[in-house]
Write an enzyme that holds these catalytic residues in place. Sequence first.
Site, PDB file in Angstrom:
ATOM      1  N   LYS A  11      -0.119  10.263  -1.281  1.00 44.15           N
ATOM      2  CA  LYS A  11      -1.172  10.568  -2.264  1.00 44.15           C
ATOM      3  C   LYS A  11      -2.041  11.742  -1.793  1.00 44.15           C
ATOM      4  CE  LYS A  11      -1.241   5.892  -4.227  1.00 44.15           C
ATOM      5  NZ  LYS A  11      -2.087   4.723  -4.641  1.00 44.15           N
ATOM      6  N   TYR A  51       1.300   6.206 -14.384  1.00 41.18           N
ATOM      7  CA  TYR A  51       0.560   4.956 -14.173  1.00 41.18           C
ATOM      8  C   TYR A  51       0.226   4.252 -15.490  1.00 41.18           C
ATOM      9  CZ  TYR A  51      -0.098   5.597  -9.119  1.00 41.18           C
ATOM     10  OH  TYR A  51       0.093   5.700  -7.758  1.00 41.18           O
ATOM     11  N   ASN A 114      -5.525   4.803  -0.991  1.00 44.24           N
ATOM     12  CA  ASN A 114      -4.768   3.980  -0.042  1.00 44.24           C
ATOM     13  C   ASN A 114      -3.508   4.679   0.494  1.00 44.24           C
ATOM     14  OD1 ASN A 114      -3.294   3.812  -2.368  1.00 44.24           O
ATOM     15  ND2 ASN A 114      -3.416   1.597  -2.588  1.00 44.24           N
ATOM     16  N   HIS A 117       2.059   5.432  -2.416  1.00 46.16           N
ATOM     17  CA  HIS A 117       2.593   4.633  -3.526  1.00 46.16           C
ATOM     18  C   HIS A 117       4.016   4.241  -3.164  1.00 46.16           C
ATOM     19  CE1 HIS A 117       3.863   3.460  -7.589  1.00 46.16           C
ATOM     20  NE2 HIS A 117       4.996   4.055  -7.268  1.00 46.16           N
ATOM     21  N   GLU A 128      10.834   5.261 -11.838  1.00 42.58           N
ATOM     22  CA  GLU A 128       9.942   6.171 -11.093  1.00 42.58           C
ATOM     23  C   GLU A 128      10.732   7.299 -10.420  1.00 42.58           C
ATOM     24  OE1 GLU A 128       6.419   2.891 -10.239  1.00 42.58           O
ATOM     25  OE2 GLU A 128       7.523   3.719  -8.536  1.00 42.58           O
TER      26      GLU A 128
HETATM   27  P1  IDP Z   1       0.313  -0.843  -5.532  1.00 39.72           P
HETATM   28  O1  IDP Z   1       0.118   0.640  -5.349  1.00 39.72           O
HETATM   29  O2  IDP Z   1       0.100  -1.612  -4.260  1.00 39.72           O
HETATM   30  O3  IDP Z   1       1.615  -1.179  -6.221  1.00 39.72           O
HETATM   31  P2  IDP Z   1      -0.976  -1.394  -8.083  1.00 39.72           P
HETATM   32  O4  IDP Z   1      -1.617  -2.688  -8.462  1.00 39.72           O
HETATM   33  O5  IDP Z   1       0.321  -1.036  -8.721  1.00 39.72           O
HETATM   34  O6  IDP Z   1      -0.866  -1.356  -6.487  1.00 39.72           O
HETATM   35  O7  IDP Z   1      -2.046  -0.251  -8.393  1.00 39.72           O
HETATM   36  C1  IDP Z   1      -1.681   1.112  -8.398  1.00 39.72           C
HETATM   37  C2  IDP Z   1      -2.737   1.893  -7.645  1.00 39.72           C
HETATM   38  O8  IDP Z   1      -3.978   1.780  -8.352  1.00 39.72           O
HETATM   39  C3  IDP Z   1      -3.057   1.377  -6.246  1.00 39.72           C
HETATM   40  O9  IDP Z   1      -2.182   1.855  -5.254  1.00 39.72           O
HETATM   41  C4  IDP Z   1      -4.453   1.886  -6.044  1.00 39.72           C
HETATM   42  O10 IDP Z   1      -4.460   3.289  -5.713  1.00 39.72           O
HETATM   43  C5  IDP Z   1      -5.059   1.716  -7.430  1.00 39.72           C
HETATM   44  N1  IDP Z   1      -5.719   0.399  -7.573  1.00 39.72           N
HETATM   45  C6  IDP Z   1      -5.131  -0.800  -7.783  1.00 39.72           C
HETATM   46  N2  IDP Z   1      -6.009  -1.805  -7.862  1.00 39.72           N
HETATM   47  C7  IDP Z   1      -7.219  -1.241  -7.709  1.00 39.72           C
HETATM   48  C8  IDP Z   1      -8.561  -1.768  -7.677  1.00 39.72           C
HETATM   49  O11 IDP Z   1      -8.797  -2.973  -7.843  1.00 39.72           O
HETATM   50  N3  IDP Z   1      -9.563  -0.874  -7.457  1.00 39.72           N
HETATM   51  C9  IDP Z   1      -9.335   0.468  -7.288  1.00 39.72           C
HETATM   52  N4  IDP Z   1      -8.076   1.010  -7.315  1.00 39.72           N
HETATM   53  C10 IDP Z   1      -7.037   0.176  -7.507  1.00 39.72           C
HETATM   54 MG    MG Z   2       2.255  -0.731  -8.139  1.00 39.14          MG
END
Ligand code: IDP
Ligand code: MG
Length: 143
Positions: A11, A51, A114, A117, A128
Amino acid sequence: MALERTLSIIKPGAVRRNIIGQIISRFESSGLRIAAARMVRLDREQAERFYAVHRERPFYPELIAYMTEGPILVMVLEGEDAIVKNRAIMGSTDPQKATPGTIRFDLGKNTTRNTVHGSDAPETAAVEIAFFFKPDEICGRYA
Ligand code: IDP
Ligand code: MG
């Protein structure tokens, strides 16, 4: 065990912090191989489409803003159980809840920022990967 491909994204924050190599090393040392890779600058429309599943979630605007703030590295990783293995190497979405030694625990800033992805299932991995790569741009050992 199954030979699989999964989509990985480094990212914008991690690209800006110049830690691409550290992240890729973790994939390689866990037995995953890079089958395709490209630097991409997502525009808003692309990020929203990638997304789209999260469109109704409260964090969606922040996520789109983050994913469009700078270049990303998109990769196809392949290997035995690549989808689950990549998710294990990444760690939980929230770096504070991730296991020490995972990418997100060690390098993530917060739940949005984080660092990586990774596709979460075979169906999403296929969609994807096709979002970013044509079949002839993938040069793996598998297929
Ligand atoms: P993942 O990346 O672990 O699969 P997902 O639930 O698919 O998690 O969410 C996609 C991305 O959206 C996450 O990697 C993160 O960057 C962001 N995200 C997910 N949940 C939250 C949240 O509760 N607060 C802020 N950002 C979030
Ligand atoms: Mg995800």
